[in-house]
Design a protein around this motif. Sequence first.
Motif, PDB file in Angstrom:
ATOM      1  N   LEU A  90      45.688   8.313   3.496  1.00  0.00           N
ATOM      2  CA  LEU A  90      44.705   9.398   3.491  1.00  0.00           C
ATOM      3  C   LEU A  90      45.272  10.630   4.197  1.00  0.00           C
ATOM      4  CD1 LEU A  90      41.927  10.614   2.967  1.00  0.00           C
ATOM      5  CD2 LEU A  90      41.104   9.484   5.049  1.00  0.00           C
ATOM      6  N   THR A  91      45.978  10.441   5.305  1.00  0.00           N
ATOM      7  CA  THR A  91      46.585  11.578   6.006  1.00  0.00           C
ATOM      8  C   THR A  91      47.557  12.321   5.103  1.00  0.00           C
ATOM      9  OG1 THR A  91      46.411  10.362   8.096  1.00  0.00           O
ATOM     10  CG2 THR A  91      47.831  12.298   8.071  1.00  0.00           C
ATOM     11  N   ARG A  92      48.391  11.590   4.384  1.00  0.00           N
ATOM     12  CA  ARG A  92      49.356  12.231   3.486  1.00  0.00           C
ATOM     13  C   ARG A  92      48.634  13.003   2.385  1.00  0.00           C
ATOM     14  NH1 ARG A  92      52.124   7.255   4.345  1.00  0.00           N
ATOM     15  NH2 ARG A  92      51.365   6.408   2.382  1.00  0.00           N
ATOM     16  N   TYR A  93      47.547  12.441   1.876  1.00  0.00           N
ATOM     17  CA  TYR A  93      46.774  13.137   0.843  1.00  0.00           C
ATOM     18  C   TYR A  93      46.204  14.443   1.405  1.00  0.00           C
ATOM     19  CZ  TYR A  93      43.188  14.070  -2.668  1.00  0.00           C
ATOM     20  OH  TYR A  93      42.405  14.674  -3.626  1.00  0.00           O
ATOM     21  N   LEU A  94      45.657  14.390   2.615  1.00  0.00           N
ATOM     22  CA  LEU A  94      45.062  15.582   3.217  1.00  0.00           C
ATOM     23  C   LEU A  94      46.106  16.653   3.497  1.00  0.00           C
ATOM     24  CD1 LEU A  94      42.549  13.877   5.684  1.00  0.00           C
ATOM     25  CD2 LEU A  94      41.992  15.066   3.545  1.00  0.00           C
ATOM     26  N   LEU A  95      47.311  16.252   3.864  1.00  0.00           N
ATOM     27  CA  LEU A  95      48.391  17.227   4.081  1.00  0.00           C
ATOM     28  C   LEU A  95      48.627  18.072   2.837  1.00  0.00           C
ATOM     29  CD1 LEU A  95      51.020  15.226   6.163  1.00  0.00           C
ATOM     30  CD2 LEU A  95      50.115  17.492   6.740  1.00  0.00           C
ATOM     31  N   GLY A  96      48.551  17.443   1.671  1.00  0.00           N
ATOM     32  CA  GLY A  96      48.752  18.176   0.429  1.00  0.00           C
ATOM     33  C   GLY A  96      47.573  19.029   0.021  1.00  0.00           C
ATOM     34  N   ARG A  97      46.414  18.802   0.660  1.00  0.00           N
ATOM     35  CA  ARG A  97      45.195  19.536   0.295  1.00  0.00           C
ATOM     36  C   ARG A  97      44.828  20.621   1.303  1.00  0.00           C
ATOM     37  NH1 ARG A  97      43.474  19.498  -4.496  1.00  0.00           N
ATOM     38  NH2 ARG A  97      41.325  19.724  -3.831  1.00  0.00           N
ATOM     39  N   LEU A  98      45.598  20.800   2.351  1.00  0.00           N
ATOM     40  CA  LEU A  98      45.234  21.760   3.402  1.00  0.00           C
ATOM     41  C   LEU A  98      44.959  23.170   2.876  1.00  0.00           C
ATOM     42  CD1 LEU A  98      47.627  20.737   6.327  1.00  0.00           C
ATOM     43  CD2 LEU A  98      45.196  20.204   6.065  1.00  0.00           C
ATOM     44  N   PRO A  99      45.739  23.681   1.906  1.00  0.00           N
ATOM     45  CA  PRO A  99      45.456  25.047   1.419  1.00  0.00           C
ATOM     46  C   PRO A  99      44.109  25.179   0.708  1.00  0.00           C
ATOM     47  CG  PRO A  99      47.696  24.373   0.852  1.00  0.00           C
ATOM     48  CD  PRO A  99      46.987  23.149   1.317  1.00  0.00           C
ATOM     49  N   ARG A 100      43.494  24.046   0.333  1.00  0.00           N
ATOM     50  CA  ARG A 100      42.234  24.102  -0.437  1.00  0.00           C
ATOM     51  C   ARG A 100      41.001  24.019   0.446  1.00  0.00           C
ATOM     52  NH1 ARG A 100      43.485  22.923  -5.825  1.00  0.00           N
ATOM     53  NH2 ARG A 100      41.384  23.692  -6.237  1.00  0.00           N
ATOM     54  N   VAL A 101      41.168  23.839   1.763  1.00  0.00           N
ATOM     55  CA  VAL A 101      40.005  23.770   2.657  1.00  0.00           C
ATOM     56  C   VAL A 101      39.251  25.097   2.598  1.00  0.00           C
ATOM     57  CG1 VAL A 101      39.233  23.446   5.044  1.00  0.00           C
ATOM     58  CG2 VAL A 101      41.137  22.085   4.149  1.00  0.00           C
ATOM     59  N   ARG A 102      37.922  25.036   2.536  1.00  0.00           N
ATOM     60  CA  ARG A 102      37.146  26.240   2.204  1.00  0.00           C
ATOM     61  C   ARG A 102      36.948  27.197   3.379  1.00  0.00           C
ATOM     62  NH1 ARG A 102      31.812  26.086   3.701  1.00  0.00           N
ATOM     63  NH2 ARG A 102      30.975  24.072   4.365  1.00  0.00           N
ATOM     64  N   VAL A 103      37.334  26.819   4.579  1.00  0.00           N
ATOM     65  CA  VAL A 103      37.335  27.755   5.707  1.00  0.00           C
ATOM     66  C   VAL A 103      38.712  27.679   6.354  1.00  0.00           C
ATOM     67  CG1 VAL A 103      34.870  27.398   6.111  1.00  0.00           C
ATOM     68  CG2 VAL A 103      36.531  26.118   7.462  1.00  0.00           C
ATOM     69  N   PRO A 104      39.148  28.737   7.041  1.00  0.00           N
ATOM     70  CA  PRO A 104      40.475  28.698   7.676  1.00  0.00           C
ATOM     71  C   PRO A 104      40.548  27.602   8.732  1.00  0.00           C
ATOM     72  CG  PRO A 104      39.633  30.940   7.562  1.00  0.00           C
ATOM     73  CD  PRO A 104      38.491  30.051   7.188  1.00  0.00           C
ATOM     74  N   LEU A 105      41.637  26.850   8.709  1.00  0.00           N
ATOM     75  CA  LEU A 105      41.866  25.839   9.727  1.00  0.00           C
ATOM     76  C   LEU A 105      42.457  26.484  10.973  1.00  0.00           C
ATOM     77  CD1 LEU A 105      43.295  23.044   7.418  1.00  0.00           C
ATOM     78  CD2 LEU A 105      41.127  22.972   8.651  1.00  0.00           C
ATOM     79  N   PRO A 106      42.304  25.873  12.156  1.00  0.00           N
ATOM     80  CA  PRO A 106      42.821  26.481  13.388  1.00  0.00           C
ATOM     81  C   PRO A 106      44.311  26.797  13.274  1.00  0.00           C
ATOM     82  CG  PRO A 106      41.400  24.616  13.904  1.00  0.00           C
ATOM     83  CD  PRO A 106      41.581  24.610  12.419  1.00  0.00           C
ATOM     84  N   ALA A 107      44.647  28.035  13.499  1.00  0.00           N
ATOM     85  CA  ALA A 107      46.026  28.488  13.294  1.00  0.00           C
ATOM     86  C   ALA A 107      46.988  27.887  14.308  1.00  0.00           C
ATOM     87  CB  ALA A 107      46.081  30.011  13.363  1.00  0.00           C
ATOM     88  N   GLY A 108      46.492  27.511  15.462  1.00  0.00           N
ATOM     89  CA  GLY A 108      47.369  26.980  16.494  1.00  0.00           C
ATOM     90  C   GLY A 108      47.798  25.548  16.283  1.00  0.00           C
ATOM     91  N   LEU A 109      47.323  24.915  15.220  1.00  0.00           N
ATOM     92  CA  LEU A 109      47.667  23.524  14.955  1.00  0.00           C
ATOM     93  C   LEU A 109      48.756  23.435  13.902  1.00  0.00           C
ATOM     94  CD1 LEU A 109      44.119  21.877  14.705  1.00  0.00           C
ATOM     95  CD2 LEU A 109      45.481  22.339  16.744  1.00  0.00           C
ATOM     96  N   SER A 110      49.626  22.447  14.027  1.00  0.00           N
ATOM     97  CA  SER A 110      50.611  22.189  12.985  1.00  0.00           C
ATOM     98  C   SER A 110      49.900  21.598  11.768  1.00  0.00           C
ATOM     99  CB  SER A 110      51.661  21.204  13.493  1.00  0.00           C
ATOM    100  OG  SER A 110      51.079  19.911  13.658  1.00  0.00           O
ATOM    101  N   PRO A 111      50.516  21.614  10.578  1.00  0.00           N
ATOM    102  CA  PRO A 111      49.892  20.985   9.409  1.00  0.00           C
ATOM    103  C   PRO A 111      49.516  19.527   9.665  1.00  0.00           C
ATOM    104  CG  PRO A 111      51.724  22.335   8.704  1.00  0.00           C
ATOM    105  CD  PRO A 111      51.756  22.327  10.212  1.00  0.00           C
ATOM    106  N   GLN A 112      50.369  18.772  10.364  1.00  0.00           N
ATOM    107  CA  GLN A 112      50.051  17.373  10.669  1.00  0.00           C
ATOM    108  C   GLN A 112      48.801  17.285  11.535  1.00  0.00           C
ATOM    109  OE1 GLN A 112      52.004  14.834   9.466  1.00  0.00           O
ATOM    110  NE2 GLN A 112      50.735  13.207  10.302  1.00  0.00           N
ATOM    111  N   GLU A 113      48.703  18.168  12.527  1.00  0.00           N
ATOM    112  CA  GLU A 113      47.528  18.155  13.399  1.00  0.00           C
ATOM    113  C   GLU A 113      46.280  18.578  12.638  1.00  0.00           C
ATOM    114  OE1 GLU A 113      49.505  19.126  17.767  1.00  0.00           O
ATOM    115  OE2 GLU A 113      49.107  20.769  16.362  1.00  0.00           O
ATOM    116  N   GLN A 114      46.401  19.528  11.731  1.00  0.00           N
ATOM    117  CA  GLN A 114      45.257  19.924  10.913  1.00  0.00           C
ATOM    118  C   GLN A 114      44.778  18.758  10.045  1.00  0.00           C
ATOM    119  OE1 GLN A 114      46.829  23.314   8.811  1.00  0.00           O
ATOM    120  NE2 GLN A 114      46.265  24.772  10.418  1.00  0.00           N
ATOM    121  N   ALA A 115      45.717  18.018   9.484  1.00  0.00           N
ATOM    122  CA  ALA A 115      45.352  16.856   8.666  1.00  0.00           C
ATOM    123  C   ALA A 115      44.677  15.788   9.521  1.00  0.00           C
ATOM    124  CB  ALA A 115      46.595  16.291   7.975  1.00  0.00           C
ATOM    125  N   TYR A 116      45.205  15.562  10.717  1.00  0.00           N
ATOM    126  CA  TYR A 116      44.588  14.583  11.615  1.00  0.00           C
ATOM    127  C   TYR A 116      43.172  15.009  12.002  1.00  0.00           C
ATOM    128  CZ  TYR A 116      48.923  11.952  12.482  1.00  0.00           C
ATOM    129  OH  TYR A 116      50.043  11.165  12.374  1.00  0.00           O
TER     130      TYR A 116
END
Length: 439
Positions: free
Chosen positions: A189-215
């Motif tokens: 599931l984490t790997r799937y979410l990593l590939g979907r990060l650009p599709r999240v409908r609100v901006p994710l916290p900029a201070g987090l790495s992509p892995q942290e955003q997925a977590y």
Amino acid sequence: MMPITLLLALAVVVSLPWWLPGRVVALRVRVFNRINGDEGIPVPGDLVGVDRFKEVYSHPAAGGRSKGAALSDLFWYWLAPGPEMHQEHLEAGERYDAVARTTRGLLAVPRAEAEELTRRCAARTLEGVRGLVRLRDVMMPLWAEFSYELVFAEPCPREARELIVGNANDVVTSLKCTSLRHMGRRNRLTRYLLGRLPRVRVPLPAGLSPQEQAYYLHGAFFTTAVVQMSEAMAHLLMVLAQHPGVQDKARTGDDRYLDHVIAETLRLYPLFGIAHRITTGEIQLDERTAIPAGAVLCFNYPEFHRAGFTDPGRFDTSRFDRPAKELNHIPFGVAANRACPAWRLAPIAMRAAAREILHRYALHSSAAHTRSLPNRGPCLLTPPDASRPPRAALAFMRVRDRWEDVWRSFVQLVLGTYMVWDARRQRLCERHFDHSVED
């Protein structure tokens, strides 16, 4: 004539479901306490009574989340991967503030939109469901799709739903010690979410790495949200199944009555058992007594929810004819100590889901209904206009549930003991903060 010893042996075997599970559970609790140690201050308890429960829970110094508690190692173990990014366990600071803002943005859905989303997800996931079911299993696909649309603003693909349900089920069964963790299932599931990060409908916290955003998404929306909403709905539907008069009135009554049913359900079966918090400073109780900094406070939701009520184990919606703020009732925590961010959205969605289910089914259950719900909520779903369910089906459900309790108690003892030991061995939380200090 059958020998007396054989008769006695047969009587013991037949009686097992009525006495053995409770003793095995008591043994499991002793084993857990032996491994974990006794580090917590129970609230309510001798030091802090029911009358000061909210006061202490709301104290600014009662806000530590993970650092400094051995219990945190256990919860981090069960919530892996990425427990350090789980919103419930992030310490106060800029990182938590950024994550909390994103969560509020994703949950800021107008009421009508939330109700329509719930109905749409229910219609898709309930198609063809009938007969003997486990309510938590039925609810998980619904809330998987609901959470996916909240995050990505598009219908949930079957592949994503299977990944989300597989992960959520793995987390909750390990929490209840009925199964071990399967990290490969969770990591997919984490790997799937990593590939979907650009599709999240609100901006994710900029201070987090992509892995942290997925977590972060993994923990907040595709673990906690799916598990807790599925558990809450399973409890609600079990209540309706075992109180036919309440079910009939909820089916034909107004939203206010259904809201009271939900509130009383969450009083009797709170989703949180013990919430532990670490004091970041001293909490003065009186002139001579203070809780020191670094203490672990264990807030007991079920005990607090029973205090101050007449016959607290009885289901009674009339308790909520009074304002809930006057009662010992905090199903979503307290506002001053980081309440559940879905405190507004969850009851709206639960009510809409209940309406859709009551429109489709009559519910019947003779299985045990406990707060931990390890049986996943056995229930018989029939058409709402059908005649009374066959007594044989309910008798079968009752007997099956009793005997499942026997083997399940042993499974929980063995697997739970192993996981508690393994969590202590891995020390995920302690190592994380030790590493942070070194950095």
